[in-house]
Every structure is written in structure tokens, then in C-alpha cells.
Scaffold this active site. Structure first.
Site, PDB file in Angstrom:
ATOM      1  N   CYS A  98       0.855  -1.194   0.000  1.00  0.00           N
ATOM      2  CA  CYS A  98       0.000   0.000   0.000  1.00  0.00           C
ATOM      3  C   CYS A  98       0.888   1.239   0.000  1.00  0.00           C
ATOM      4  O   CYS A  98       1.702   1.421   0.898  1.00  0.00           O
ATOM      5  CB  CYS A  98      -0.879  -0.027   1.250  1.00  0.00           C
ATOM      6  SG  CYS A  98      -1.717   1.530   1.564  1.00  0.00           S
ATOM      7  N   CYS A 102      -3.653   7.342  -1.823  1.00  0.00           N
ATOM      8  CA  CYS A 102      -4.960   7.422  -2.506  1.00  0.00           C
ATOM      9  C   CYS A 102      -6.070   7.915  -1.585  1.00  0.00           C
ATOM     10  O   CYS A 102      -7.023   8.544  -2.052  1.00  0.00           O
ATOM     11  CB  CYS A 102      -5.357   6.063  -3.045  1.00  0.00           C
ATOM     12  SG  CYS A 102      -3.975   5.044  -3.496  1.00  0.00           S
ATOM     13  N   THR A 189      -4.585   4.491   7.204  1.00  0.00           N
ATOM     14  CA  THR A 189      -3.500   4.149   6.283  1.00  0.00           C
ATOM     15  C   THR A 189      -2.542   5.326   6.108  1.00  0.00           C
ATOM     16  O   THR A 189      -2.964   6.441   5.829  1.00  0.00           O
ATOM     17  CB  THR A 189      -4.118   3.781   4.914  1.00  0.00           C
ATOM     18  OG1 THR A 189      -4.863   2.592   5.077  1.00  0.00           O
ATOM     19  CG2 THR A 189      -3.060   3.579   3.856  1.00  0.00           C
ATOM     20  N   GLU A 255      -0.672   1.307   9.328  1.00  0.00           N
ATOM     21  CA  GLU A 255      -1.950   1.873   9.735  1.00  0.00           C
ATOM     22  C   GLU A 255      -1.824   2.325  11.186  1.00  0.00           C
ATOM     23  O   GLU A 255      -0.984   1.811  11.920  1.00  0.00           O
ATOM     24  CB  GLU A 255      -3.090   0.840   9.633  1.00  0.00           C
ATOM     25  CG  GLU A 255      -3.671   0.695   8.245  1.00  0.00           C
ATOM     26  CD  GLU A 255      -2.784  -0.096   7.289  1.00  0.00           C
ATOM     27  OE1 GLU A 255      -1.995  -0.928   7.775  1.00  0.00           O
ATOM     28  OE2 GLU A 255      -2.858   0.119   6.075  1.00  0.00           O
ATOM     29  N   HIS A 290     -12.823   5.234  -3.383  1.00  0.00           N
ATOM     30  CA  HIS A 290     -11.794   4.346  -2.830  1.00  0.00           C
ATOM     31  C   HIS A 290     -11.990   2.910  -3.322  1.00  0.00           C
ATOM     32  O   HIS A 290     -11.027   2.152  -3.423  1.00  0.00           O
ATOM     33  CB  HIS A 290     -11.764   4.422  -1.310  1.00  0.00           C
ATOM     34  CG  HIS A 290     -10.402   4.081  -0.758  1.00  0.00           C
ATOM     35  ND1 HIS A 290      -9.254   4.729  -1.165  1.00  0.00           N
ATOM     36  CD2 HIS A 290      -9.995   3.129   0.110  1.00  0.00           C
ATOM     37  CE1 HIS A 290      -8.216   4.201  -0.552  1.00  0.00           C
ATOM     38  NE2 HIS A 290      -8.639   3.223   0.225  1.00  0.00           N
ATOM     39  N   TYR A 294      -8.861   0.552  -5.551  1.00  0.00           N
ATOM     40  CA  TYR A 294      -8.273  -0.755  -5.282  1.00  0.00           C
ATOM     41  C   TYR A 294      -7.691  -1.422  -6.516  1.00  0.00           C
ATOM     42  O   TYR A 294      -7.329  -2.602  -6.489  1.00  0.00           O
ATOM     43  CB  TYR A 294      -9.261  -1.635  -4.517  1.00  0.00           C
ATOM     44  CG  TYR A 294      -9.238  -1.278  -3.035  1.00  0.00           C
ATOM     45  CD1 TYR A 294      -8.639  -0.094  -2.610  1.00  0.00           C
ATOM     46  CD2 TYR A 294      -9.769  -2.098  -2.066  1.00  0.00           C
ATOM     47  CE1 TYR A 294      -8.586   0.254  -1.281  1.00  0.00           C
ATOM     48  CE2 TYR A 294      -9.731  -1.760  -0.719  1.00  0.00           C
ATOM     49  CZ  TYR A 294      -9.134  -0.583  -0.335  1.00  0.00           C
ATOM     50  OH  TYR A 294      -9.065  -0.246   0.986  1.00  0.00           O
ATOM     51  N   CYS A 296      -4.923  -0.727  -7.013  1.00  0.00           N
ATOM     52  CA  CYS A 296      -3.597  -0.989  -6.409  1.00  0.00           C
ATOM     53  C   CYS A 296      -3.386  -2.472  -6.176  1.00  0.00           C
ATOM     54  O   CYS A 296      -2.283  -2.986  -6.302  1.00  0.00           O
ATOM     55  CB  CYS A 296      -3.452  -0.232  -5.092  1.00  0.00           C
ATOM     56  SG  CYS A 296      -4.540  -0.834  -3.775  1.00  0.00           S
ATOM     57  N   GLU A 444      -7.082  -5.848   4.119  1.00  0.00           N
ATOM     58  CA  GLU A 444      -7.567  -4.546   3.672  1.00  0.00           C
ATOM     59  C   GLU A 444      -8.441  -4.683   2.429  1.00  0.00           C
ATOM     60  O   GLU A 444      -9.383  -3.908   2.237  1.00  0.00           O
ATOM     61  CB  GLU A 444      -6.408  -3.588   3.418  1.00  0.00           C
ATOM     62  CG  GLU A 444      -6.892  -2.157   3.554  1.00  0.00           C
ATOM     63  CD  GLU A 444      -6.141  -1.186   2.714  1.00  0.00           C
ATOM     64  OE1 GLU A 444      -5.104  -1.553   2.145  1.00  0.00           O
ATOM     65  OE2 GLU A 444      -6.606  -0.050   2.610  1.00  0.00           O
TER      66      GLU A 444
HETATM   67 FE1  SF4 Z   1      -3.216   1.800  -0.106  1.00  0.00          FE
HETATM   68 FE2  SF4 Z   1      -4.491   0.774  -2.204  1.00  0.00          FE
HETATM   69 FE3  SF4 Z   1      -5.833   2.210  -0.362  1.00  0.00          FE
HETATM   70 FE4  SF4 Z   1      -4.090   3.335  -2.082  1.00  0.00          FE
HETATM   71  S1  SF4 Z   1      -6.035   2.320  -2.572  1.00  0.00           S
HETATM   72  S2  SF4 Z   1      -4.270   3.755   0.075  1.00  0.00           S
HETATM   73  S3  SF4 Z   1      -2.503   1.769  -2.204  1.00  0.00           S
HETATM   74  S4  SF4 Z   1      -4.795   0.222  -0.080  1.00  0.00           S
HETATM   75 FE    FE Z   2      -7.627   1.382   1.824  1.00  0.00          FE
END
Ligand code: SF4
Ligand code: FE
Length: 481
Positions: A98, A102, A189, A255, A290, A294, A296, A444
Site C-alpha cells: 500500500c 490514494c 493508512t 496503519e 476508494h 483498489y 492498487c 484490507e
Molecule cells: Fe493503499 Fe491501495 Fe488504499 Fe491506495 S487504494 S491507500 S494503495 S490500499
Molecule cells: Fe484502503
């Protein structure tokens, strides 16, 4: 735009109150447990200066026209949203963890819509305040922590019904020049890698709970804010000598529980104050953005798939048909996640404020898949990697003058594969599927941006069931064409 070095130096100037293992940290930036998470955020600065990533990681500000980091941007069209998805995948694939930035981007975009809508109803000035704040964030290239999740106490009771009123963050005092708030936000986060913290309500609220309908932004080191770092599985490996047993040698996430103990917020930083009827919409905007973010996880999945293919080759099983098929399945699941994030972006629409919002139904479908597929991808990775993922001796044993030779002899595989390479790739798989990075890749994925049931409620709400029924009834002859 700052570079990685400037970002690191900017964090050193903060005076955060951070607790880890019961003690206050005097130096957060160099703490070995937190340092990999700082590195991951620093990557969002460093890579933005590379010409090959310029198109994804930078953009012209709609406020000033100046080039800014995309993490500070308000999406101006569906193309911006698509680039956001691609940026998330790219950074996930380059960090395998992570990268934390974001949540702030999503909070900024959600507030750009909600403040506009509140002003329209009440003639307030939240949107102007917000845009002034946004320009400051863009010009300074800051990391904002998006703080939504209250600790919630007894889930069966509304905020004002709790035994302790602080179970949801709320206004405790209204002053001439601002407000005083108290409460806590959980699972934050990247909290201690952030310059700013943006607080929003966590649920839709009724009039009795109007003191809980508050949104604001503060410098992260404001007096009264305390950060308590959460533990991660295998976190102490970051304190050991040697890097192999960490799996990911460079990056990680963190976190924290963030406590607001009677914290003063000046009016110019307040973006919602008791307009309880807008709390639900703000939550929904942030959650939908959000859920798109993801992507990510797709990037982390890319690394896990690459690691799995590599260990299959090291073990000499890469040609077995079931191994090939399992890797195809991993790719299929991973690309399906990408499809969901891309689709909700491409189907984005313009809100009254001018901000582009993702398609809510598709963002929820995307996130619902994220609550499942990474677990299956991780299961297949462990299937192919074999039991050594959990029984491998330590790096110290590998280097031991007494037993190192036995590890090299008995854990060797194909000719020409050094033992430490096999160990490194197994440790990376361990890290992503059950170590520190599993926080982001698995749990997560389950609960971040809302637990699975939250998306199912949204899916039920967003689908056009009457149209589906109408078509079925016409085609079966129950209703006329
Ligand atoms: Fe972290 Fe993914 Fe959330 Fe961005 S979207 S803060 S990389 S978990
Ligand atoms: Fe998150």
C-alpha cells in the site's frame, strides 16, 4: 512538485505524537519499522518526475493550470479517472504494498462534490474554503490522510446512543474562530507519512447526530492528535539483520489509530458542520472513489503472479499443465479486478461541482471482487510455491558456517539457481500472502473502503431492477411491447 528527498525532509519537520510499542517515537522517519512505509509514499514523488510516468502521475491543476502530482488532483473527466486506475496498478506493481496516498486523493475529490452541494442548499462557503485548501495542498504537493472510519463502539447503536459519546468523532465546542472536536479514527493508512489529515463522518447521520456531521482538514501535527501504530504480522523482521526474510526489501505500509483529544479546528478548515443530511452522500462519494482505487491490488497481484511463475520455474514445475492453468487463473482473476476499476472510471459522470465521479454500481462490483479474488490468487500462489513458504529457515541459517551448507545442499533445485534466489522469492510470496504486505493485499481488500456487505447493499440499491423485470415480462408475453 516535491521529489522523494524533499518529501522525506518535509516529514522531518513535522512534530507528530506517535506511539509504537508503548513508547513515543522521537524520530518517526528513520524508525526501521516505519521506514519502508515512508519509502512507498516517497515512490509516488520520485516516479512523478520520471518522463515515462509523467502522463499517469502528473496532470495540470484545474485551479492553477500548473503541473501537479495526480494524487492532489480533482478528476475533470472520465479520462482522469481511467488514469487514476492505471496509476494505482502501476504503483502497486512497483511497490507490492500500500503506497497510502490514494485515501487523501479520494477524500479531496469527495469533498469537492459535497461542499458544493451543501453550499447550494444553504448558501454556505464550504466550497470556497475547500478550493483554497485544495490549492494549498496542490502547490505544496502534500500527502493527505483521509480519515473516515470511526471506532463505532456498539454497532447496534447510533452515535448519540453510545455509552461513550466519543465512539464517533464529534464537535464538543463551538467557538468564535472555530470548533473543538473529540473522537478517534481507526485503521488510518499512511497516517504518520501524511502532512495533513482530512476527517469525514463514517456513516449516514440523522438530526440527533448532527454534532457528528463534521468534516475538516488539519496539519497532521496539530496539538491534541496522537497516533498509535498498528501491528502487522511478521513486523519485527524489519528489525532483524539482513533483508531476505522481509520478503519486500524496500517497501511496506502502516496503519494507525488516530486520537483527537479536544482538537481545535479553525473555521477556514471546516468543510461540513452539522449538515447531517449530507453525511451519507459524502461517505458514499469517498467509498466509491476508494473502491475504484483498489486497482492498487491489481499491481500487487502482478508482483505475486510474477513471483509465483518464478518459483515454479525455480522448482522445475512450470511446464506442468495444472501449474500453467493455475497461473492463467491468477491472471484471469487479477485482470478481472482491473476491468472493474477501469469500467467504473470509464463510466464516470460529471457532478454539479464539475468533479468527475465514478459509476457507483461498477465501483461497488469492483470492490466486491477485491474482497474475494486476492484471497484466491494468494491461495493459488501458496499452492504452487509449496510448503517451504512456511517452513523455510532464516537468512541467518543460510549464512551460518555450521548449517548453511545443509540448507544449500537440501534445498537446492534446478542447476544454476542460487539458494538465496529461491529463498528471496519464497519470502516475497510469504510477505504478500501472510506477512506485513498481507495487511494491504488481503485483510484490507476485505474491509478497506467498506466490508463486503456494504458493497452488496449498494449493488442492490444501484441496479435497475424494474427495467430488468420489465424486459423479462415483455419478452415472456406477460406485458405488451
Ligand atoms: Fe493503499 Fe491501495 Fe488504499 Fe491506495 S487504494 S491507500 S494503495 S490500499
Ligand atoms: Fe484502503
Amino acid at each position: 512538485m516535491m521529489n522523494a528527498e524533499q518529501y522525506e525532509q518535509s516529514l522531518r519537520k513535522l512534530n507528530l505524537v506517535v506511539y509504537l510499542f508503548g513508547e513515543r517515537l522521537s524520530n518517526v522517519v528513520d524508525n526501521p519499522l516505519l521506514r519502508p512505509s515512508m519509502n512507498a509514499v516517497a515512490a509516488t514523488y520520485e516516479l512523478a518526475h520520471r518522463p515515462e510516468y509523467e502522463d499517469l502521475l502528473t496532470v495540470a491543476s484545474h485551479l492553477t493550470g500548473r503541473k501537479i502530482n495526480r494524487f492532489c488532483h480533482i478528476h475533470q473527466n472520465a479520462g482522469d479517472l481511467v488514469k487514476k486506475t492505471k496509476m494505482g496498478r502501476l504503483l502497486g506493481s512497483l511497490t507490492a504494498c500500500c503506497f497510502q496516498r490514494c485515501v487523501g486523493m479520494d477524500a479531496l475529490n469527495a469533498l469537492s462534490i459535497a461542499t458544493y452541494d451543501i453550499d447550494k442548499k444553504y448558501g454556505s462557503e464550504y466550497n470556497k474554503r475547500f478550493l483554497d485548501y485544495l490549492e494549498y495542498v496542490q502547490e505544496k504537493d502534500l500527502v493527505c490522510d483521509g480519515a473516515m472510519t470511526d471506532v463505532k463502539g456498539d454497532r447496534a447503536r447510533a452515535p448519540h446512543e453510545q455509552d461513550d459519546p466519543d465512539m464517533y468523532l464529534h464537535v464538543v465546542e463551538t467557538l468564535k474562530d472555530g470548533i473543538v472536536v473529540r473522537g478517534a479514527k481507526a485503521h488510518q493508512t499512511g497516517a504518520v507519512n501524511s502532512h495533513e489529515i482530512i476527517v469525514m463522518p463514517t456513516i449516514a447521520l440523522r438530526e440527533e447526530d448532527k454534532d457528528y456531521a463534521v468534516a475538516f482538514a488539519l496539519p497532521s501535527d496539530t496539538e491534541g492528535i496522537t497516533y498509535i501504530i498498528g501491528r502487522q504480522s511478521c513486523d519485527l523482521r524489519k528489525l532483524e539483520e539482513g533483508l531476505i526474510d522481509r520478503g519486500n526489501q524496500y517497501y511496506g505500509g502502516h496503519e494507525a489509530l488516530v486520537v483527537f483529544d479536544n482538537v481545535f479546528v479553525p473555521w477556514e478548515r471546516v468543510f461540513m458542520f452539522r449538515e447531517y443530511e449530507f453525511a451519507g452522500a459524502l461517505v458514499e462519494y469517498f467509498a466509491s472513489y476508494h473502491r475504484q482505487s483498489y486497482a492498487c491490488k491489481v499491481g500487487v497481484g502482478d508482483v505475486l503472479i510474477g513471483a509465483t511463475q518464478t518459483i515454479a520455474e525455480y522448482n522445475g514445475v512450470e511446464k506442468a499443465s495444472h501449474v500453467k492453468d493455475k497461473i492463467i487463473e491468477m491472471n484471469h482473476l487479477n485482470e478481472t479486478l482491473f476491468c472493474g476499476s477501469l469500467a467504473c472510471a470509464a463510466e464516470g459522470h460529471c457532478k454539479a461541482s464539475g468533479t468527475y465521479m465514478v459509476n457507483t454500481l461498477l465501483a461497488n462490483v469492483c470492490k466486491q471482487n477485491v474482497t474475494r479474488f486476492p484471497y484466491e490468487i494468494a491461495r493459488l500462489a501458496q499452492d504452487i510455491a509449496g510448503g517451504l513458504v512456511v517452513t523455510l529457515p532464516s537468512e541467518k541459517d543460510l549464512h551460518s558456517p555450521e548449517v548453511g551448507k545443509w540448507i544449500k545442499k537440501y534445498y537446492r533445485t534446478k542447476t544454476g539457481i542460487p539458494m538465496d534466489h529461491r529463498m528471496r522469492i519464497l519470502r516475497l510470496i510469504e510477505n504478500i500472502t501472510m506477512g506485513t504486505a498481507a495487511v494491504g493485499y488481503l485483510t484490507e481488500s476485505m474491509h478497506g473502503a467498506g466490508s463486503p456487505q456494504a458493497q452488496r447493499i449498494m449493488i442492490a440499491r444501484e441496479v435497475d431492477m424494474s427495467l430488468k423485470q420489465k424486459n423479462a415480462k415483455i419478452l415472456s408475453g406477460i406485458e405488451k411491447r
